[in-house]
Design a protein around this motif. Structure first.
Motif, mmCIF file in Angstrom:
data_model
loop_
_atom_site.group_PDB
_atom_site.id
_atom_site.type_symbol
_atom_site.label_atom_id
_atom_site.label_comp_id
_atom_site.label_asym_id
_atom_site.label_seq_id
_atom_site.Cartn_x
_atom_site.Cartn_y
_atom_site.Cartn_z
ATOM 1 N N MET A 1 1.478 1.453 -14.472
ATOM 2 C CA MET A 1 1.018 1.712 -12.899
ATOM 3 C C MET A 1 2.325 0.790 -12.269
ATOM 4 O O MET A 1 2.453 -0.219 -12.488
ATOM 5 N N ARG A 2 2.595 1.276 -11.072
ATOM 6 C CA ARG A 2 3.297 0.622 -10.250
ATOM 7 C C ARG A 2 2.797 -0.339 -9.060
ATOM 8 O O ARG A 2 1.741 0.162 -8.654
ATOM 9 N N GLU A 3 3.241 -1.525 -9.009
ATOM 10 C CA GLU A 3 2.598 -2.332 -8.000
ATOM 11 C C GLU A 3 3.041 -1.741 -6.599
ATOM 12 O O GLU A 3 3.840 -1.209 -6.251
ATOM 13 N N ALA A 4 2.018 -2.276 -5.481
ATOM 14 C CA ALA A 4 2.381 -1.898 -4.143
ATOM 15 C C ALA A 4 1.698 -2.872 -3.365
ATOM 16 O O ALA A 4 0.917 -3.772 -3.731
ATOM 17 N N PHE A 12 -2.540 -5.912 -1.952
ATOM 18 C CA PHE A 12 -1.612 -6.232 -2.885
ATOM 19 C C PHE A 12 -2.232 -5.587 -4.063
ATOM 20 O O PHE A 12 -3.348 -5.853 -4.407
ATOM 21 N N ILE A 13 -1.740 -4.601 -4.664
ATOM 22 C CA ILE A 13 -2.138 -3.731 -6.041
ATOM 23 C C ILE A 13 -1.554 -4.269 -7.182
ATOM 24 O O ILE A 13 -0.148 -3.957 -6.962
ATOM 25 N N ASP A 16 -2.188 -3.864 -13.121
ATOM 26 C CA ASP A 16 -3.111 -3.533 -13.744
ATOM 27 C C ASP A 16 -4.275 -2.897 -12.977
ATOM 28 O O ASP A 16 -5.461 -2.424 -13.272
ATOM 29 N N GLY A 17 -3.793 -2.577 -11.592
ATOM 30 C CA GLY A 17 -4.700 -1.791 -10.906
ATOM 31 C C GLY A 17 -5.696 -2.460 -9.774
ATOM 32 O O GLY A 17 -6.409 -2.017 -9.224
ATOM 33 N N HIS A 18 -5.575 -3.852 -10.195
ATOM 34 C CA HIS A 18 -6.521 -4.865 -9.231
ATOM 35 C C HIS A 18 -6.056 -4.907 -7.993
ATOM 36 O O HIS A 18 -4.732 -5.098 -7.716
#
Length: 63
Positions: A1-4, A12-13, A16-18
């Motif tokens: 998964m890509r951070e955003a 902030f994501i 790990d999707g948190h």
């Protein structure tokens, strides 16, 4: 998964999707600022903190 990072919603994501709150934004002079001038941010909560250089996110930064 890509951070955003979503500066308008101050979120902030991580990879790990948190989802973590953005608590402080800094401009190129190291001063606290709003989303329009931010080049780095601090995100996180109790025991899990992230210092993020927004130039590393490219199109993964939303304002």
């Amino acid at each position: 998964m890509r951070e955003a990072v979503n500066l308008a919603q101050r979120l902030f994501i991580d990879s790990d999707g948190h989802v973590h709150p953005v608590v402080t934004m800094f401009d190129s002079n190291g001063e606290q600022c709003g989303p329009e001038d931010a080049v780095s941010v601090v995100a996180g909560t109790e025991g899990r903190w992230f210092v993020l250089d927004l130039s590393e996110f490219g199109e993964g930064v939303f304002q």
